[in-house]
Scaffold this active site. Structure first.
Site, PDB file in Angstrom:
ATOM      1  N   LYS A   1       0.861  -1.185   0.000  1.00 45.53           N
ATOM      2  CA  LYS A   1       0.000   0.000   0.000  1.00 45.53           C
ATOM      3  C   LYS A   1       0.893   1.228   0.000  1.00 45.53           C
ATOM      4  O   LYS A   1       2.004   1.189   0.553  1.00 45.53           O
ATOM      5  CB  LYS A   1      -0.888   0.017   1.246  1.00 45.53           C
ATOM      6  CG  LYS A   1      -2.091   0.919   1.120  1.00 45.53           C
ATOM      7  CD  LYS A   1      -3.204   0.250   0.332  1.00 45.53           C
ATOM      8  CE  LYS A   1      -4.372   1.172   0.083  1.00 45.53           C
ATOM      9  NZ  LYS A   1      -5.485   0.487  -0.584  1.00 45.53           N
TER      10      LYS A   1
ATOM     11  N   GLY B   1     -21.587   6.520   2.089  1.00 46.98           N
ATOM     12  CA  GLY B   1     -20.509   6.856   1.144  1.00 46.98           C
ATOM     13  C   GLY B   1     -21.083   6.925  -0.251  1.00 46.98           C
ATOM     14  O   GLY B   1     -21.715   5.972  -0.714  1.00 46.98           O
TER      15      GLY B   1
ATOM     16  N   GLY C   1     -19.144   7.929  -3.034  1.00 47.44           N
ATOM     17  CA  GLY C   1     -17.984   8.174  -3.897  1.00 47.44           C
ATOM     18  C   GLY C   1     -17.947   7.117  -4.987  1.00 47.44           C
ATOM     19  O   GLY C   1     -18.994   6.635  -5.428  1.00 47.44           O
TER      20      GLY C   1
ATOM     21  N   GLY D   1     -19.654   3.811  -3.529  1.00 46.35           N
ATOM     22  CA  GLY D   1     -21.060   3.963  -3.140  1.00 46.35           C
ATOM     23  C   GLY D   1     -21.971   4.344  -4.290  1.00 46.35           C
ATOM     24  O   GLY D   1     -23.059   3.770  -4.451  1.00 46.35           O
TER      25      GLY D   1
HETATM   26  P1  NAD Z   1     -14.185   8.166  -2.610  1.00 48.83           P
HETATM   27  O1  NAD Z   1     -13.204   9.133  -2.084  1.00 48.83           O
HETATM   28  O2  NAD Z   1     -14.511   8.136  -4.073  1.00 48.83           O
HETATM   29  O3  NAD Z   1     -15.609   8.299  -1.836  1.00 48.83           O
HETATM   30  C1  NAD Z   1     -15.727   8.329  -0.439  1.00 48.83           C
HETATM   31  C2  NAD Z   1     -17.156   8.724  -0.059  1.00 48.83           C
HETATM   32  O4  NAD Z   1     -17.274   8.684   1.362  1.00 48.83           O
HETATM   33  C3  NAD Z   1     -17.565  10.134  -0.461  1.00 48.83           C
HETATM   34  O5  NAD Z   1     -18.934  10.174  -0.769  1.00 48.83           O
HETATM   35  C4  NAD Z   1     -17.323  10.949   0.809  1.00 48.83           C
HETATM   36  O6  NAD Z   1     -18.131  12.120   0.872  1.00 48.83           O
HETATM   37  C5  NAD Z   1     -17.724   9.945   1.857  1.00 48.83           C
HETATM   38  N1  NAD Z   1     -17.092  10.161   3.161  1.00 48.83           N
HETATM   39  C6  NAD Z   1     -15.832  10.554   3.417  1.00 48.83           C
HETATM   40  N2  NAD Z   1     -15.628  10.638   4.743  1.00 48.83           N
HETATM   41  C7  NAD Z   1     -16.779  10.255   5.333  1.00 48.83           C
HETATM   42  C8  NAD Z   1     -17.198  10.124   6.671  1.00 48.83           C
HETATM   43  N3  NAD Z   1     -16.376  10.400   7.683  1.00 48.83           N
HETATM   44  N4  NAD Z   1     -18.463   9.691   6.904  1.00 48.83           N
HETATM   45  C9  NAD Z   1     -19.294   9.397   5.885  1.00 48.83           C
HETATM   46  N5  NAD Z   1     -18.957   9.519   4.588  1.00 48.83           N
HETATM   47  C10 NAD Z   1     -17.721   9.943   4.327  1.00 48.83           C
HETATM   48  O7  NAD Z   1     -13.632   6.738  -2.129  1.00 48.83           O
HETATM   49  P2  NAD Z   1     -14.006   5.308  -2.707  1.00 48.83           P
HETATM   50  O8  NAD Z   1     -13.005   4.921  -3.734  1.00 48.83           O
HETATM   51  O9  NAD Z   1     -15.455   5.247  -2.999  1.00 48.83           O
HETATM   52  O10 NAD Z   1     -13.641   4.398  -1.424  1.00 48.83           O
HETATM   53  C11 NAD Z   1     -14.545   4.253  -0.343  1.00 48.83           C
HETATM   54  C12 NAD Z   1     -14.048   3.121   0.548  1.00 48.83           C
HETATM   55  O11 NAD Z   1     -13.957   1.913  -0.212  1.00 48.83           O
HETATM   56  C13 NAD Z   1     -12.646   3.327   1.142  1.00 48.83           C
HETATM   57  O12 NAD Z   1     -12.606   2.688   2.408  1.00 48.83           O
HETATM   58  C14 NAD Z   1     -11.737   2.554   0.169  1.00 48.83           C
HETATM   59  O13 NAD Z   1     -10.527   2.122   0.777  1.00 48.83           O
HETATM   60  C15 NAD Z   1     -12.636   1.384  -0.123  1.00 48.83           C
HETATM   61  N6  NAD Z   1     -12.298   0.701  -1.373  1.00 48.83           N
HETATM   62  C16 NAD Z   1     -12.302   1.381  -2.556  1.00 48.83           C
HETATM   63  C17 NAD Z   1     -12.000   0.702  -3.714  1.00 48.83           C
HETATM   64  C18 NAD Z   1     -12.052   1.384  -5.059  1.00 48.83           C
HETATM   65  O14 NAD Z   1     -11.895   0.681  -6.080  1.00 48.83           O
HETATM   66  N7  NAD Z   1     -12.310   2.679  -5.144  1.00 48.83           N
HETATM   67  C19 NAD Z   1     -11.661  -0.656  -3.679  1.00 48.83           C
HETATM   68  C20 NAD Z   1     -11.685  -1.333  -2.436  1.00 48.83           C
HETATM   69  C21 NAD Z   1     -12.012  -0.635  -1.303  1.00 48.83           C
END
Ligand code: NAD
Length: 416
Positions: free
Chosen positions: A106, A218, A220, A223
């Protein structure tokens, strides 16, 4: 009194549990407890106003017994050494659970990417790659995307790595744009995997997918795509949230319409078809069938776990449920699909991306999604069987499968 465990405390507790189940000796525990290689770098970046800012970055390689390491790069203002350690350990486990022939790694930079201009972000990506170049590359460790990084940042990183090493090497960085060798299906892969996990869990619980009520924390990359895919599958998405708060409608949302509102206003709050606005604490406690935490880690804690009313928790985020909270949810009969399985779709397609790059090949989105679905079905069958046979949690079933495989690889290498 501190009640919420950090990501590293949770990862170490999970490792400790599997060490007990597999009866592993202390030296094996010690080897798995910390990344085998940890590189911390400081690097300068020229800002648009002519000043220079110095950033701190990390690339930690947890274990490479089963192959070259892989794992995402997180750009976040609160990035810490401990979080990168935890995430690198989870990557080792995630790769092994899902039969990906790589170890875990990571990386990250302590930065709020939103605060930078496009030019500053490009210079930061290039400077970060120059700083970690001595330990990354297509045959030792290939960085992917995570929070704060995207196909654009990944493409700059690949371009910089190739410039330093004087050769074209698309397999060196994953999550890049498609014209540079990125994979079809990558953008939705994590969310599609979460949907596949939901289908498998519904099946063993004897529930029909169509008509399930889902709550997603979430909005993002994970979500938003998940909400869209769930709605397409006939699942009612009744609540959504982002960092500013959440929205609720018992009848379910038209997700594309919600997204149009977010594109216009920058947040979910204020969406006219929500019957009420809710907080990020309330969203986790709503009556529903499926709860997907898809934002940040350690949100389901011993404090709120007794009030969680979902039938299943499908982990989209990494480490959303603390180990103490997990015990409470299981006691209440809630089925938990653990992160190392349920959010592995992106990791799996990053692996597909590498395979396509090494074969000078390109698969269609249909091919990618069909392969992904097959893998999710097979891996679920395997871990569910371990869970039943050994009478351990689904999370420990994943860890038992993964750590047994890694230990065997370390034995063949003569490390232990
Ligand atoms: P992102 O940055 O695109 O979206 C994050 C979302 O969470 C946003 O809507 C943000 O407003 C919201 N958020 C941030 N802080 C918050 C809080 N304290 N309370 C509630 N909502 C909050 O990130 P992502 O890529 O969607 O990743 C989200 C999670 O999924 C992370 O834990 C990441 O490690 C995990 N993840 C992502 C991927 C990927 O392919 N993107 C793969 C595996 C795991």
């Amino acid at each position: 009194m501190k009640t919420t465990k950090t990501a590293l405390e949770n990862a170490k507790t999970q490792l400790g549990e599997v060490v007990k189940i597999l009866n592993l000796p202390p030296h094996v525990h010690a080897l798995l407890e910390e990344p085998m290689r940890q590189l911390t770098v400081k690097f300068p970046v020229r800002m648009d106003d002519g000043s220079t800012r110095v950033f701190e970055g990390y690339r930690f390689q947890h274990n490479w017994a089963t192959g070259a390491t892989r794992g995402g790069t997180r750009f976040h203002k609160d990035e810490t050494v401990d979080d990168v350690k935890a995430l690198s350990m989870w990557m080792t486990v995630k790769n092994a659970v899902n039969d990906i022939p790589n170890g875990g790694a990571k990386g990250g930079v302590v930065v709020d990417p939103e605060s930078l201009s496009k030019g500053e972000l490009e210079r930061l990506c290039r400077a970060y790659i120059r700083a970690i170049a001595p330990i990354v590359g297509p045959w030792n460790d290939f960085p992917g995307a995570d929070i704060g990084t995207s196909a654009v940042t990944q493409s700059w990183m690949l371009d910089e790595w190739e410039a330093i090493n004087l050769r074209n090497e698309p397999a060196g960085i994953s999550g890049k744009a498609m014209p540079l060798g990125g994979s079809a299906g990558r953008a939705e892969a994590t969310s599609l995997g979460v949907l596949f996990a939901t289908r498998e869990v519904a099946n063993v619980m004897g529930l029909k997918v169509k008509g399930l009520k889902a709550v997603i924390q979430g909005f993002g990359k994970v979500g938003w795509n998940l909400a869209k895919l769930m709605e397409r599958d006939g699942i009612k998405v009744i609540a959504l949230s982002d960092v500013y708060g959440g929205i609720y409608n018992a009848e379910g949302f038209d997700v594309l319409d919600v997204n149009a509102h977010v594109q216009r206003t920058g947040k979910l709050a204020g969406y006219s078809k929500a019957t009420k606005e809710i907080s990020n604490a309330e969203i986790l406690e709503l009556e529903c069938d499926v709860l997907v935490p898809a934002a940040v880690q350690s949100v389901i804690t011993p404090e709120n776990a007794p009030r969680v009313k979902a039938k299943m928790v499908i982990e989209g985020a990494n480490g959303p449920t603390t180990t103490d909270a997990e015990a409470i949810l299981l006691e209440k009969g809630i089925f938990i699909a653990p992160d190392v399985f349920s959010n592995s779709g992106g990791t799996q397609v990053a692996h597909f991306e590498r395979v396509q790059n090494l074969h000078d090949n390109h698969w269609t989105e249909e091919e990618v999604n069909a392969k992904l679905e097959g893998i999710f079905k097979n891996v679920f069958k395997e871990i569910y069987a371990i869970h039943k046979e050994k009478k351990i949690t689904m999370r420990m079933a994943c860890w038992v499968k993964a750590i047994s495989h890694i230990v065997e690889a370390m034995q063949y290498r003569g490390w232990i």
